[in-house]
Design an enzyme around this catalytic site. Sequence first.
Site, PDB file in Angstrom:
ATOM      1  N   CYS A 115     -95.114 -71.495  25.071  1.00  0.00           N
ATOM      2  CA  CYS A 115     -94.568 -70.417  24.793  1.00  0.00           C
ATOM      3  C   CYS A 115     -95.134 -69.170  25.462  1.00  0.00           C
ATOM      4  O   CYS A 115     -94.460 -68.044  25.842  1.00  0.00           O
ATOM      5  CB  CYS A 115     -94.731 -70.089  23.042  1.00  0.00           C
ATOM      6  N   CYS A 164     -79.511 -66.958  -8.896  1.00  0.00           N
ATOM      7  CA  CYS A 164     -80.501 -66.488  -8.415  1.00  0.00           C
ATOM      8  C   CYS A 164     -80.943 -65.196  -9.629  1.00  0.00           C
ATOM      9  O   CYS A 164     -82.112 -65.046  -9.856  1.00  0.00           O
ATOM     10  CB  CYS A 164     -80.454 -65.858  -6.996  1.00  0.00           C
ATOM     11  N   CYS A 175     -82.832 -65.228 -13.136  1.00  0.00           N
ATOM     12  CA  CYS A 175     -84.364 -64.960 -12.950  1.00  0.00           C
ATOM     13  C   CYS A 175     -84.677 -63.772 -12.405  1.00  0.00           C
ATOM     14  O   CYS A 175     -85.662 -62.948 -12.577  1.00  0.00           O
ATOM     15  CB  CYS A 175     -84.708 -66.259 -12.554  1.00  0.00           C
ATOM     16  N   CYS A 229     -93.937 -67.744  28.950  1.00  0.00           N
ATOM     17  CA  CYS A 229     -92.811 -66.600  29.101  1.00  0.00           C
ATOM     18  C   CYS A 229     -93.024 -65.291  28.217  1.00  0.00           C
ATOM     19  O   CYS A 229     -92.731 -64.431  28.830  1.00  0.00           O
ATOM     20  CB  CYS A 229     -91.309 -67.369  28.608  1.00  0.00           C
ATOM     21  N   HIS A 230     -93.308 -65.446  27.058  1.00  0.00           N
ATOM     22  CA  HIS A 230     -93.440 -64.569  26.056  1.00  0.00           C
ATOM     23  C   HIS A 230     -94.707 -63.518  25.939  1.00  0.00           C
ATOM     24  O   HIS A 230     -94.437 -62.426  25.413  1.00  0.00           O
ATOM     25  CB  HIS A 230     -93.017 -65.092  24.763  1.00  0.00           C
ATOM     26  N   CYS A 264     -86.488 -73.042  -5.388  1.00  0.00           N
ATOM     27  CA  CYS A 264     -85.497 -72.607  -6.484  1.00  0.00           C
ATOM     28  C   CYS A 264     -84.461 -73.276  -6.803  1.00  0.00           C
ATOM     29  O   CYS A 264     -84.184 -73.436  -8.026  1.00  0.00           O
ATOM     30  CB  CYS A 264     -85.240 -71.231  -6.352  1.00  0.00           C
ATOM     31  N   ARG A 311     -83.558 -71.274  16.673  1.00  0.00           N
ATOM     32  CA  ARG A 311     -84.051 -70.378  17.770  1.00  0.00           C
ATOM     33  C   ARG A 311     -85.064 -71.177  18.512  1.00  0.00           C
ATOM     34  O   ARG A 311     -85.141 -71.513  19.704  1.00  0.00           O
ATOM     35  CB  ARG A 311     -84.254 -69.044  17.338  1.00  0.00           C
ATOM     36  N   CYS A 350     -85.933 -73.093  22.232  1.00  0.00           N
ATOM     37  CA  CYS A 350     -86.812 -72.992  23.194  1.00  0.00           C
ATOM     38  C   CYS A 350     -87.348 -74.320  23.451  1.00  0.00           C
ATOM     39  O   CYS A 350     -87.690 -74.449  24.643  1.00  0.00           O
ATOM     40  CB  CYS A 350     -87.929 -72.029  22.629  1.00  0.00           C
TER      41      CYS A 350
END
Lengths: 107, 258, 166
Positions: free
Chosen positions: B174, B73, B76, B177-178, B111, B215, B219
Site C-alpha cells: 500500500c 434501530c 433503542c 502508491c499511497h 444489533c 474499495r 486495491c
Amino acid sequence: MTVARILVPPTAKRGELVELRIAIQHPMETGFRMDNNGKVIPKNTVHTLLCRYNGSEVFRAEMGSGIAANPYLQFYIIAQDSGNIEFSWVDDRGEKGAASSPITVTA
Amino acid sequence: MMRRFQLLLLTLASISAFAAQPFRPDPLKSGLEFSGAEVRALYQDDFSSPAMLWTTRGEKLWNEPAGTSQKSCASCHQDARTRMKGVSAKYPKVDRGTAQLTNIEGRVNQCRTQNQQAEPLRYDSDELLALTAYVGLQSRGQAVNVTIDAQNRRNFERGRDMFFTRMGQMNLACTHCHDRNFGRKLLNDTVSQGHSNPYPAYRLEWQTMGSLHRRLRACFFGVRAEMPASGSQDLLDLELFLAWRAQGLKVETPGVRK
Amino acid sequence: MNHIAKRHTRRRLLTGIAGGSLLPLVPLAAQAQLPPAARPPLLELVPVLKEITRGAPVREARVKLEIPHLAENGHLVPLTVTVDSPMTPADHVRTLYLLSEKNSRPVIAKIGFSPATGRATLTTRIRLSGAQYVVAVAQMSDGGFWAASADVVVTETACLDATDPT
C-alpha cells in the site's frame, strides 16, 4: 423499496421560474453486464418519467441505458398556482415509483 | 567497538521508533483534494450527490422494525441525528462483549442478530450500505479519532504490517502508491493518500455505493494479490490502521469518488 | 563595438528561437476545440437522426451543449443542454433528443418540454462508452430542428476493479 429524492421550492412568486430536481435510486441496467456466474443481467432502466403540475403533464423524459445509474434530472417550470408537483416513473420490469411536493405560489 | 555498539543501538532504536510510529503522509490530504472537478461538484452539493440516496434509505431503515423482536434501530437508539453524532469517527473499535475488533458494518449486524433478532445484512448490500452511510453521515465533518491501546494494539500492528508488506504479482505494498507517490499520475488518475474517511462512498466506477472493504479489495486486485473477504479479520485490522493513519482528517461519509 | 553588436544579434536570435518555439502551440490549442469542418455531418455521426428528422433540415444553432471535454469516467458524465426559445404556446421546444455516436443504443434520452417549463434547460448525467461525439437535437413547435454537438474524451481508470458483489 424505491428511493427517490426531489427538490421543489416550497414557495415561489407567480410567473417565477423555479428549478426542480429529482434523483432516483436505480441501477439503470444496460443488459450488457453479466453477474458472477456469467449470466446476463437483463436490461432494466427507468424508461419513462413524468412531471405533473396540478395534474397536467409539464415535462416528460424517456430514458434508456445511456442515462447514468441513479438517474438525475434538473429542469425548470413556471410557478402558476399553488398546488402539487408530482413525479412518477416506471422501469422495464413495470416497477412504478412516485414522489410529490407541495408548492405555495404568491402573487 | 564501542562506536559500533552505539550504531547498533541507534539502528535498533530507529526500528522500534518506526514500529511505534510508522510513516504518515504530511500534510494529510483527503482523496477529494486529488479528485477532479466533476467528482468534487457531485460531493459538494448534497442534492447532487448520488450517495445521499443511500442515506435517505438509511433514515427509513433506521425507523423500520426488523426481525422477530419488531424493534427498529430507533427503538433503542432514538434519533440518529443526535445519538449517532460522532460515533462512526471512533470506529473500528473493540467490542466490549466479544473483545473483537468491530467496524460499523459489524456493529449494525450485531444489533440485528442480537437485539432485533433479524438476519444479518450481507456486506455491500444496499441495506447495509444505507444504514452505515446514514450512521456515518452523523459524523460528517468530525475528525477521525481512534485510540490505539492494549486491547487493539495487536490488530493495529497486523494492519500496519499489511500496509507495508509487498504483495501480489505487482509486488507492491500500500505504502508504495499511497505514501511515496500520492499526487503523481497513474494514467489519468492522480494517486491519493489512500484514506478511509469517505466510506461508505459512491464510486463512479462502481455506479453505486460501496464499503471501505470493497474499495480495499479493489486495491488488492489492482496489485494482483488475493482479495481478502469483506468483513475478514485482515481487512478489519487494515481498517484500524487506516483510521489511525487518517487521524485528524474529517469524516466525509457518504463520500463520492471516481 | 563590434563585439556588442554581435551579442545583440545573438540575443535577437535567441528571442527569435524562443518565440518560434511557441508557434506550434497555437495550432495545437486550436485543435483542442475541433473545428466543425473536421467533424462528419450530423447524419453520418448519428444515423438514428434520419428516423427523427425524416429528411427535414437540421441547423446547428440555438442549442447549447455543456459537457466536459475530458470526462473522468464514462459511467457518469454530467451535461446541461439549453435551447434558445421563448417557450411560449406559439413558439417552444417540443422535444429534445440526446444522441450518442458510439453507445450501443444511440438514443440516450428523449425529453418532452412544454410552454409550462418556461425555459428549455435540462441537466442530467449520461453514460458514454468511449470517446465520442454527443449530439443534442431540439424539435421546435414549428417542426424545425436545431442541434449542437460536442466531442468528449472518456478516460479509463488506472486500477482495474473486479469487486462487483452482484
